[in-house]
Design an enzyme around this catalytic site. Sequence first.
Site, PDB file in Angstrom:
ATOM      1  N   LYS A 142      -0.627  34.857   7.603  1.00  0.00           N
ATOM      2  CA  LYS A 142      -0.836  33.511   8.144  1.00  0.00           C
ATOM      3  C   LYS A 142      -1.704  33.542   9.412  1.00  0.00           C
ATOM      4  O   LYS A 142      -1.890  34.598  10.020  1.00  0.00           O
ATOM      5  CB  LYS A 142       0.526  32.869   8.418  1.00  0.00           C
ATOM      6  CG  LYS A 142       1.344  32.630   7.132  1.00  0.00           C
ATOM      7  CD  LYS A 142       2.645  31.886   7.427  1.00  0.00           C
ATOM      8  CE  LYS A 142       3.422  31.602   6.152  1.00  0.00           C
ATOM      9  NZ  LYS A 142       4.644  30.795   6.432  1.00  0.00           N
ATOM     10  N   PHE A 155       8.889  19.010   9.299  1.00  0.00           N
ATOM     11  CA  PHE A 155       7.891  19.949   9.834  1.00  0.00           C
ATOM     12  C   PHE A 155       6.613  20.004   9.003  1.00  0.00           C
ATOM     13  O   PHE A 155       5.706  20.779   9.316  1.00  0.00           O
ATOM     14  CB  PHE A 155       8.493  21.357   9.974  1.00  0.00           C
ATOM     15  CG  PHE A 155       9.049  21.957   8.696  1.00  0.00           C
ATOM     16  CD1 PHE A 155       8.212  22.525   7.745  1.00  0.00           C
ATOM     17  CD2 PHE A 155      10.417  21.966   8.457  1.00  0.00           C
ATOM     18  CE1 PHE A 155       8.713  23.080   6.578  1.00  0.00           C
ATOM     19  CE2 PHE A 155      10.939  22.522   7.283  1.00  0.00           C
ATOM     20  CZ  PHE A 155      10.072  23.081   6.347  1.00  0.00           C
ATOM     21  N   ARG A 177      10.353  39.967  -0.420  1.00  0.00           N
ATOM     22  CA  ARG A 177      11.218  39.157   0.458  1.00  0.00           C
ATOM     23  C   ARG A 177      11.981  40.053   1.438  1.00  0.00           C
ATOM     24  O   ARG A 177      12.160  39.717   2.602  1.00  0.00           O
ATOM     25  CB  ARG A 177      12.200  38.337  -0.367  1.00  0.00           C
ATOM     26  CG  ARG A 177      11.590  37.108  -0.977  1.00  0.00           C
ATOM     27  CD  ARG A 177      11.451  35.996   0.059  1.00  0.00           C
ATOM     28  NE  ARG A 177      10.715  34.864  -0.482  1.00  0.00           N
ATOM     29  CZ  ARG A 177      10.249  33.863   0.255  1.00  0.00           C
ATOM     30  NH1 ARG A 177      10.452  33.842   1.560  1.00  0.00           N
ATOM     31  NH2 ARG A 177       9.577  32.877  -0.292  1.00  0.00           N
ATOM     32  N   THR A 184      12.909  33.604   7.072  1.00  0.00           N
ATOM     33  CA  THR A 184      11.909  32.625   7.523  1.00  0.00           C
ATOM     34  C   THR A 184      11.878  32.545   9.054  1.00  0.00           C
ATOM     35  O   THR A 184      10.804  32.528   9.658  1.00  0.00           O
ATOM     36  CB  THR A 184      12.254  31.230   6.953  1.00  0.00           C
ATOM     37  OG1 THR A 184      12.414  31.342   5.543  1.00  0.00           O
ATOM     38  CG2 THR A 184      11.180  30.215   7.283  1.00  0.00           C
ATOM     39  N   ARG A 238       8.383  39.964   9.594  1.00  0.00           N
ATOM     40  CA  ARG A 238       8.579  38.791  10.454  1.00  0.00           C
ATOM     41  C   ARG A 238       9.297  39.161  11.749  1.00  0.00           C
ATOM     42  O   ARG A 238       8.986  38.598  12.815  1.00  0.00           O
ATOM     43  CB  ARG A 238       9.299  37.687   9.683  1.00  0.00           C
ATOM     44  CG  ARG A 238       8.337  36.948   8.739  1.00  0.00           C
ATOM     45  CD  ARG A 238       9.067  36.035   7.804  1.00  0.00           C
ATOM     46  NE  ARG A 238       8.166  35.108   7.096  1.00  0.00           N
ATOM     47  CZ  ARG A 238       8.532  34.375   6.059  1.00  0.00           C
ATOM     48  NH1 ARG A 238       9.768  34.448   5.589  1.00  0.00           N
ATOM     49  NH2 ARG A 238       7.669  33.567   5.479  1.00  0.00           N
ATOM     50  N   ASN A 273       5.150  32.265  11.319  1.00  0.00           N
ATOM     51  CA  ASN A 273       5.989  33.414  10.977  1.00  0.00           C
ATOM     52  C   ASN A 273       5.234  34.501  10.203  1.00  0.00           C
ATOM     53  O   ASN A 273       5.807  35.192   9.369  1.00  0.00           O
ATOM     54  CB  ASN A 273       7.265  32.959  10.256  1.00  0.00           C
ATOM     55  CG  ASN A 273       6.985  32.230   8.956  1.00  0.00           C
ATOM     56  OD1 ASN A 273       5.838  32.078   8.563  1.00  0.00           O
ATOM     57  ND2 ASN A 273       8.029  31.810   8.275  1.00  0.00           N
ATOM     58  N   HIS A 285       3.413  34.750   4.311  1.00  0.00           N
ATOM     59  CA  HIS A 285       4.018  33.933   3.244  1.00  0.00           C
ATOM     60  C   HIS A 285       4.653  34.854   2.195  1.00  0.00           C
ATOM     61  O   HIS A 285       4.085  35.887   1.856  1.00  0.00           O
ATOM     62  CB  HIS A 285       2.928  33.090   2.588  1.00  0.00           C
ATOM     63  CG  HIS A 285       3.355  32.426   1.311  1.00  0.00           C
ATOM     64  ND1 HIS A 285       4.241  31.377   1.295  1.00  0.00           N
ATOM     65  CD2 HIS A 285       3.055  32.704   0.025  1.00  0.00           C
ATOM     66  CE1 HIS A 285       4.449  31.014   0.014  1.00  0.00           C
ATOM     67  NE2 HIS A 285       3.725  31.795  -0.761  1.00  0.00           N
TER      68      HIS A 285
HETATM   69  P1  ATP Z   1       6.924  30.830   2.848  1.00  0.00           P
HETATM   70  O1  ATP Z   1       7.094  29.767   1.793  1.00  0.00           O
HETATM   71  O2  ATP Z   1       5.801  30.576   3.816  1.00  0.00           O
HETATM   72  O3  ATP Z   1       6.909  32.217   2.303  1.00  0.00           O
HETATM   73  P2  ATP Z   1       9.728  30.801   3.297  1.00  0.00           P
HETATM   74  O4  ATP Z   1       9.860  30.744   1.810  1.00  0.00           O
HETATM   75  O5  ATP Z   1      10.434  31.903   4.035  1.00  0.00           O
HETATM   76  O6  ATP Z   1       8.238  30.847   3.745  1.00  0.00           O
HETATM   77  P3  ATP Z   1      10.113  27.941   3.351  1.00  0.00           P
HETATM   78  O7  ATP Z   1      11.460  27.342   3.528  1.00  0.00           O
HETATM   79  O8  ATP Z   1       9.462  27.935   2.007  1.00  0.00           O
HETATM   80  O9  ATP Z   1      10.181  29.424   3.946  1.00  0.00           O
HETATM   81  O10 ATP Z   1       9.164  27.221   4.414  1.00  0.00           O
HETATM   82  C1  ATP Z   1       7.752  27.344   4.301  1.00  0.00           C
HETATM   83  C2  ATP Z   1       7.180  27.558   5.678  1.00  0.00           C
HETATM   84  O11 ATP Z   1       7.392  26.375   6.449  1.00  0.00           O
HETATM   85  C3  ATP Z   1       7.844  28.671   6.514  1.00  0.00           C
HETATM   86  O12 ATP Z   1       7.380  29.952   6.243  1.00  0.00           O
HETATM   87  C4  ATP Z   1       7.480  28.231   7.918  1.00  0.00           C
HETATM   88  O13 ATP Z   1       6.109  28.552   8.219  1.00  0.00           O
HETATM   89  C5  ATP Z   1       7.613  26.716   7.814  1.00  0.00           C
HETATM   90  N1  ATP Z   1       8.958  26.260   8.174  1.00  0.00           N
HETATM   91  C6  ATP Z   1      10.094  26.385   7.450  1.00  0.00           C
HETATM   92  N2  ATP Z   1      11.155  25.849   8.072  1.00  0.00           N
HETATM   93  C7  ATP Z   1      10.670  25.346   9.246  1.00  0.00           C
HETATM   94  C8  ATP Z   1      11.257  24.656  10.350  1.00  0.00           C
HETATM   95  N3  ATP Z   1      12.545  24.361  10.374  1.00  0.00           N
HETATM   96  N4  ATP Z   1      10.438  24.308  11.373  1.00  0.00           N
HETATM   97  C9  ATP Z   1       9.118  24.583  11.352  1.00  0.00           C
HETATM   98  N5  ATP Z   1       8.500  25.223  10.342  1.00  0.00           N
HETATM   99  C10 ATP Z   1       9.263  25.607   9.306  1.00  0.00           C
HETATM  100 MG    MG Z   2       8.785  29.344   0.560  1.00  0.00          MG
END
Ligand code: ATP
Ligand code: MG
Length: 118
Positions: free
Chosen positions: A11, A59, A87, A93, A104, A114, A117
């Site tokens: 990212k 968000f 993962r 996350t 992370r 973070n 992805h």
């Molecule tokens: P990704 O889909 O990026 O791999 P993830 O699956 O761990 O991450 P998701 O729940 O799918 O997490 O959220 C997608 C992305 O949105 C996160 O990686 C983060 O960048 C952002 N995000 C998630 N939760 C929050 C939050 N509470 N506040 C701000 N940003 C968030």
């Molecule tokens: Mg995700």
Amino acid sequence: MAGTRTFTMIKPDAVSAGNSGAIIKMIEEAGFKIIAMKKTAMSKETAGKFYAVHAERPFYNDLTTYMSSGSIIPMILEKDNAVEDFRKLIGATNPKEAEEGTIRALFAESIEANAIHG
Ligand code: ATP
Ligand code: MG
């Protein structure tokens, strides 16, 4: 035997901080084969489509602004059990909850910025 494949991207926070090399090294050392990789960037519109699943989340607007704020490095990776193992390699996350030694935990700036992805 071919493994399974997973999509990832480094990212904008991690690319701009100069952490992409260290992250790619960790990915390779964990046994993932890089099938495809490039340095590119997403428009806000493309980021919005990519994260459409989160469109109703509070968000979402900040997330798509952040994801279109700089260069990203998308990759296709291959390994046995790639999705689950990746993962584990990247961690939770929220970097505050990410297990020690995960990508992370080491490189994420915040729950939003973070590093990678999954
Ligand atoms: P990704 O889909 O990026 O791999 P993830 O699956 O761990 O991450 P998701 O729940 O799918 O997490 O959220 C997608 C992305 O949105 C996160 O990686 C983060 O960048 C952002 N995000 C998630 N939760 C929050 C939050 N509470 N506040 C701000 N940003 C968030
Ligand atoms: Mg995700």
